[in-house]
Design a protein around this motif. Structure first.
Motif, PDB file in Angstrom:
ATOM      1  N   ILE A  67     -70.058  -0.018  22.104  1.00 35.12           N
ATOM      2  CA  ILE A  67     -70.494  -1.191  22.863  1.00 35.12           C
ATOM      3  C   ILE A  67     -69.587  -2.393  22.619  1.00 35.12           C
ATOM      4  O   ILE A  67     -69.577  -3.325  23.410  1.00 35.12           O
ATOM      5  CB  ILE A  67     -71.970  -1.560  22.562  1.00 35.12           C
ATOM      6  CG1 ILE A  67     -72.200  -1.760  21.067  1.00 35.12           C
ATOM      7  CG2 ILE A  67     -72.906  -0.523  23.136  1.00 35.12           C
ATOM      8  CD1 ILE A  67     -73.606  -2.236  20.703  1.00 35.12           C
ATOM      9  N   VAL A  68     -68.817  -2.370  21.529  1.00 34.45           N
ATOM     10  CA  VAL A  68     -67.812  -3.414  21.287  1.00 34.45           C
ATOM     11  C   VAL A  68     -66.441  -2.761  21.262  1.00 34.45           C
ATOM     12  O   VAL A  68     -66.308  -1.572  21.010  1.00 34.45           O
ATOM     13  CB  VAL A  68     -68.064  -4.174  19.960  1.00 34.45           C
ATOM     14  CG1 VAL A  68     -69.387  -4.910  20.006  1.00 34.45           C
ATOM     15  CG2 VAL A  68     -68.004  -3.249  18.773  1.00 34.45           C
ATOM     16  N   GLY A  69     -65.423  -3.551  21.527  1.00 36.20           N
ATOM     17  CA  GLY A  69     -64.072  -3.014  21.479  1.00 36.20           C
ATOM     18  C   GLY A  69     -63.305  -3.301  22.743  1.00 36.20           C
ATOM     19  O   GLY A  69     -63.680  -4.153  23.546  1.00 36.20           O
ATOM     20  N   GLN A  70     -62.231  -2.560  22.874  1.00 31.90           N
ATOM     21  CA  GLN A  70     -61.365  -2.713  24.036  1.00 31.90           C
ATOM     22  C   GLN A  70     -61.313  -1.386  24.769  1.00 31.90           C
ATOM     23  O   GLN A  70     -61.780  -0.383  24.279  1.00 31.90           O
ATOM     24  CB  GLN A  70     -59.980  -3.144  23.605  1.00 31.90           C
ATOM     25  CG  GLN A  70     -59.972  -4.480  22.914  1.00 31.90           C
ATOM     26  CD  GLN A  70     -58.591  -4.869  22.457  1.00 31.90           C
ATOM     27  OE1 GLN A  70     -57.638  -4.113  22.589  1.00 31.90           O
ATOM     28  NE2 GLN A  70     -58.469  -6.058  21.918  1.00 31.90           N
ATOM     29  N   GLY A  75     -70.353   1.710  32.067  1.00 34.94           N
ATOM     30  CA  GLY A  75     -71.627   1.114  31.692  1.00 34.94           C
ATOM     31  C   GLY A  75     -71.378   0.039  30.662  1.00 34.94           C
ATOM     32  O   GLY A  75     -70.491  -0.802  30.823  1.00 34.94           O
ATOM     33  N   LYS A  76     -72.105   0.069  29.575  1.00 32.46           N
ATOM     34  CA  LYS A  76     -71.936  -0.958  28.532  1.00 32.46           C
ATOM     35  C   LYS A  76     -70.935  -0.557  27.457  1.00 32.46           C
ATOM     36  O   LYS A  76     -70.733  -1.276  26.495  1.00 32.46           O
ATOM     37  CB  LYS A  76     -73.287  -1.276  27.900  1.00 32.46           C
ATOM     38  CG  LYS A  76     -73.933  -0.123  27.150  1.00 32.46           C
ATOM     39  CD  LYS A  76     -75.282  -0.538  26.578  1.00 32.46           C
ATOM     40  CE  LYS A  76     -75.947   0.611  25.847  1.00 32.46           C
ATOM     41  NZ  LYS A  76     -77.241   0.217  25.290  1.00 32.46           N
ATOM     42  N   TYR A  77     -70.273   0.589  27.625  1.00 29.66           N
ATOM     43  CA  TYR A  77     -69.392   1.121  26.592  1.00 29.66           C
ATOM     44  C   TYR A  77     -67.920   0.917  26.928  1.00 29.66           C
ATOM     45  O   TYR A  77     -67.498   1.084  28.075  1.00 29.66           O
ATOM     46  CB  TYR A  77     -69.652   2.620  26.394  1.00 29.66           C
ATOM     47  CG  TYR A  77     -71.084   2.899  26.037  1.00 29.66           C
ATOM     48  CD1 TYR A  77     -71.565   2.612  24.763  1.00 29.66           C
ATOM     49  CD2 TYR A  77     -71.961   3.423  26.974  1.00 29.66           C
ATOM     50  CE1 TYR A  77     -72.883   2.848  24.431  1.00 29.66           C
ATOM     51  CE2 TYR A  77     -73.285   3.662  26.652  1.00 29.66           C
ATOM     52  CZ  TYR A  77     -73.740   3.371  25.379  1.00 29.66           C
ATOM     53  OH  TYR A  77     -75.050   3.593  25.054  1.00 29.66           O
ATOM     54  N   HIS A  78     -67.138   0.602  25.889  1.00 25.89           N
ATOM     55  CA  HIS A  78     -65.686   0.542  25.995  1.00 25.89           C
ATOM     56  C   HIS A  78     -65.146   1.893  25.547  1.00 25.89           C
ATOM     57  O   HIS A  78     -65.425   2.321  24.420  1.00 25.89           O
ATOM     58  CB  HIS A  78     -65.113  -0.560  25.092  1.00 25.89           C
ATOM     59  CG  HIS A  78     -65.539  -1.930  25.487  1.00 25.89           C
ATOM     60  ND1 HIS A  78     -64.837  -2.698  26.387  1.00 25.89           N
ATOM     61  CD2 HIS A  78     -66.626  -2.665  25.116  1.00 25.89           C
ATOM     62  CE1 HIS A  78     -65.454  -3.853  26.545  1.00 25.89           C
ATOM     63  NE2 HIS A  78     -66.547  -3.858  25.785  1.00 25.89           N
ATOM     64  N   VAL A  79     -64.373   2.541  26.388  1.00 27.48           N
ATOM     65  CA  VAL A  79     -63.866   3.880  26.101  1.00 27.48           C
ATOM     66  C   VAL A  79     -62.568   3.779  25.292  1.00 27.48           C
ATOM     67  O   VAL A  79     -61.645   3.046  25.659  1.00 27.48           O
ATOM     68  CB  VAL A  79     -63.642   4.683  27.403  1.00 27.48           C
ATOM     69  CG1 VAL A  79     -63.113   6.074  27.090  1.00 27.48           C
ATOM     70  CG2 VAL A  79     -64.945   4.762  28.195  1.00 27.48           C
ATOM     71  N   ASN A  80     -62.499   4.534  24.215  1.00 25.15           N
ATOM     72  CA  ASN A  80     -61.367   4.551  23.300  1.00 25.15           C
ATOM     73  C   ASN A  80     -60.332   5.579  23.775  1.00 25.15           C
ATOM     74  O   ASN A  80     -60.243   6.683  23.241  1.00 25.15           O
ATOM     75  CB  ASN A  80     -61.863   4.879  21.881  1.00 25.15           C
ATOM     76  CG  ASN A  80     -60.761   4.949  20.867  1.00 25.15           C
ATOM     77  OD1 ASN A  80     -59.634   4.552  21.101  1.00 25.15           O
ATOM     78  ND2 ASN A  80     -61.099   5.484  19.703  1.00 25.15           N
TER      79      ASN A  80
END
Length: 179
Positions: A67-70, A75-80
Motif C-alpha cells: 500500500i506504500v511505495g513506488q 487498486g490501492k497497491y503499488h506494484v514492485n
C-alpha cells in the motif's frame, strides 16, 4: 486422464493458492522435484498491507505489491516491478531446468505488468514441464488465455464446495496415483 498443466482459477480468497501449494506438497511427498513460486497476502493485524512472492524451494520472499511505495498502482497497491523482475525469472529458469513439476501462483494483473515475468512464465507453455498454474479469474490477458486453453491442460475452478479435496485431485491429474 493425466494432464501436463492444471490451471486453477476462482474468485479472490476462495483458496486457489492453498490448493496449489497443497498439491505441490503432495507431489513433493511422493518424491517428485517441485519448484516454483506462490503469492500470499501480507497483513498488519487484520489489515491487508499487500502481497509477497515466495520461492517454494528456498522460502525466500519478495514484495509483490504494497500500500506504500513506488511503482504502478493497481487498486490501492503499488506494484514492485523491479522485485518481480529480479525474483520470478530466476525461479522459473531454475524450475524449468531441475523440476518435474512447476508451481506458478499467480498469473494476474500485478505480475503481468512485468515484461520479464511474462517472458519467463510463457516458457512454461513451450516446455515439457508439468505445472500447477493459478490465473486471475478475469483471464482477459492473452498469456492467461494460453494457459486456460492449452491442449495438454485442464482448467479447474476452485470453489468453497470443491476446495477441500482438490489438492489430491490436482496431484492425480498431473501424475496419477504414483509418479
Amino acid at each position: 486422464m493425466q494432464r501436463r498443466i492444471v490451471t486453477l482459477t476462482g474468485r479472490p480468497g476462495v483458496g486457489k493458492t492453498t490448493v496449489a501449494v497443497a498439491a505441490a506438497k503432495i507431489l513433493r511427498s511422493k518424491g517428485l522435484v517441485v519448484d516454483g513460486f506462490y503469492s500470499r497476502e501480507v497483513r498488519e493485524g487484520v489489515v491487508r498491507r499487500g502481497f509477497e512472492l515466495v520461492d517454494f524451494t528456498t522460502g525466500a520472499r519478495e514484495i509483490l505489491a504494497d500500500i506504500v511505495g513506488q511503482g504502478p498502482r493497481i487498486g490501492k497497491y503499488h506494484v514492485n516491478i523491479k522485485g518481480i523482475e529480479e525474483f520470478v525469472p530466476r525461479i522459473v529458469e531454475r524450475a524449468l531446468a531441475e523440476a518435474q513439476v512447476l508451481l506458478c501462483d499467480e498469473i494476474g494483473p500485478m505480475e503481468l505488468l512485468s515484461p520479464s515475468f511474462r517472458r519467463s512464465v510463457s516458457r512454461i507453455l513451450d516446455s515439457s514441464a508439468r505445472a500447477i498454474v493459478v490465473v486471475h479469474r478475469s483471464m482477459e490477458d492473452p498469456l492467461m488465455k494460453s494457459f486456460v486453453r492449452h491442449p495438454e491442460g485442464v482448467l479447474v475452478e476452485v470453489t468453497e464446495n470443491n476446495r477441500d479435496g482438490l489438492a489430491d485431485e490436482v496431484a492425480r491429474m498431473l501424475y496419477g496415483n504414483t509418479p
